[in-house]
Design an enzyme around this catalytic site. Structure first.
Site, short mmCIF file in Angstrom:
data_model
loop_
_atom_site.label_atom_id
_atom_site.label_comp_id
_atom_site.label_asym_id
_atom_site.label_seq_id
_atom_site.Cartn_x
_atom_site.Cartn_y
_atom_site.Cartn_z
N TYR A 19 -2.78 -0.15 10.06
CA TYR A 19 -2.83 -0.35 8.59
C TYR A 19 -1.50 -0.12 8.02
CZ TYR A 19 -4.43 -0.84 3.84
OH TYR A 19 -4.27 -1.25 2.47
N SER A 62 0.79 -1.06 0.15
CA SER A 62 -0.03 0.12 0.07
C SER A 62 0.62 1.15 0.03
CB SER A 62 -1.04 0.04 1.18
OG SER A 62 -1.58 1.26 1.53
#
Length: 297
Positions: free
Chosen positions: A191, A178
């Site tokens: 995250y 990501s």
């Protein structure tokens, strides 16, 4: 010989797009997901379009569940050639509600939770969501849950399916990282940390598996900003308008838009194809519209 492609988290979001896009006359797709009904819907869509796919229930944080899934794939499709580690979660309760510290935040340190002996209702959950979350009162269990699925799940799926991949030419593991792995994005400590861990694990696993004995290439794709069920509420307001965070992203994206999930497939298919990427391992391709190269000023 058809490629057997195993995709975790393939019942929805980006994973379902990957499964459907990988379906081709020369592939067989195993749609793995914690939600079996979601996996079945994706597999049925593939088979109805003429492809070959099976749905498999799988918990990526449970080795026994992964081993059972591997056995199902072996029996129905054969040995795994390509593993795409796409399973991931984002828990709103693992996010801060502010982008940075404000004076007095440290005075509220009590962690808000639903009592373990109470059956949680939607109202209880909404009440929790409405509370302020900072560094000082975040629920560590929620953070660990995100870490467990996103990082440990990637590790464990690789651990289990690599058993069928090592020692054979042309096999590939593709992890999904990501933008949060490279920039310290605000509000998402769990995250961001989990995806940074996946990024480093990709390099470590490449060093471990890509030698003359293992022969497995290990790479990763880092999606930029794509609207998915995981991040929808961060970029779209309840009334359908875009949030300020959306505009912040677009400001730093030279191409000036969010990505289409299908635009990730070029990088995925490249890493999956031993003729195209047979001498590439330990690498990450960012599919981000230029986000990482742009300082925003």
């Amino acid at each position: 010989m058809k490629q057997v492609i195993v995709i975790t988290g393939a019942g929805g979001g980006l994973g379902s797009v990957f499964a459907k896009q990988f379906a081709a006359p020369d592939t067989q797709v195993a749609v793995l997901d914690f939600n079996l009904e979601s996996a079945r819907r994706v597999a049925e869509e593939i088979t109805e379009s003429g492809g070959t796919a099976i749905a498999v229930k799988c918990n990526v944080t449970d080795k026994a569940s992964l081993e059972e899934a591997r056995e199902t794939v072996r029996n129905h499709l054969g040995l795994c050639n390509v593993l795409v580690n796409c399973a991931g979660i984002q828990d709103p309760l693992a996010k801060t509600t502010k982008t940075a510290y404000e004076t007095g935040d440290e005075k509220e340190t009590e962690v808000a939770r639903i009592p373990p002996d109470k059956a949680p209702s939607r109202a209880d959950y909404e009440e929790l969501l409405g509370k302020t979350r900072t560094l000082f009162n975040m629920d560590s269990q929620k953070l660990l849950q995100v870490m467990n699925v996103n990082w440990l799940g990637t590790f464990m799926a690789s651990q289990v399916f690599a058993v069928d991949m090592v020692g054979r030419q042309g096999n590939s593991i593709i992890n999904i990282t990501s933008m949060a792995a490279y920039d310290a994005l605000s509000m998402v400590p769990a995250y961001a940390s989990s995806k940074a861990a996946v990024d480093m694990f990709t390099r470590w696993l490449s060093n471990y598996l890509s030698n003359q004995y293992g022969k497995v290439r290990v790479n990763a794709v880092a999606p930029g900003y794509f609207l998915t069920p995981l991040n929808h509420d961060m970029y779209v307001n309840p009334d359908g308008t875009y949030t300020q965070r959306y505009y912040n992203v677009i400001h730093r994206t030279p191409m000036g838009r969010l990505g289409d999930p299908a635009e990730l497939m070029g990088a995925l298919k490249f890493f999956a194809d031993p003729d195209m990427s047979g001498y590439i391992t330990g690498q990450v391709i960012a599919v981000d519209g230029g986000f990482l190269s742009c300082p925003g000023i």
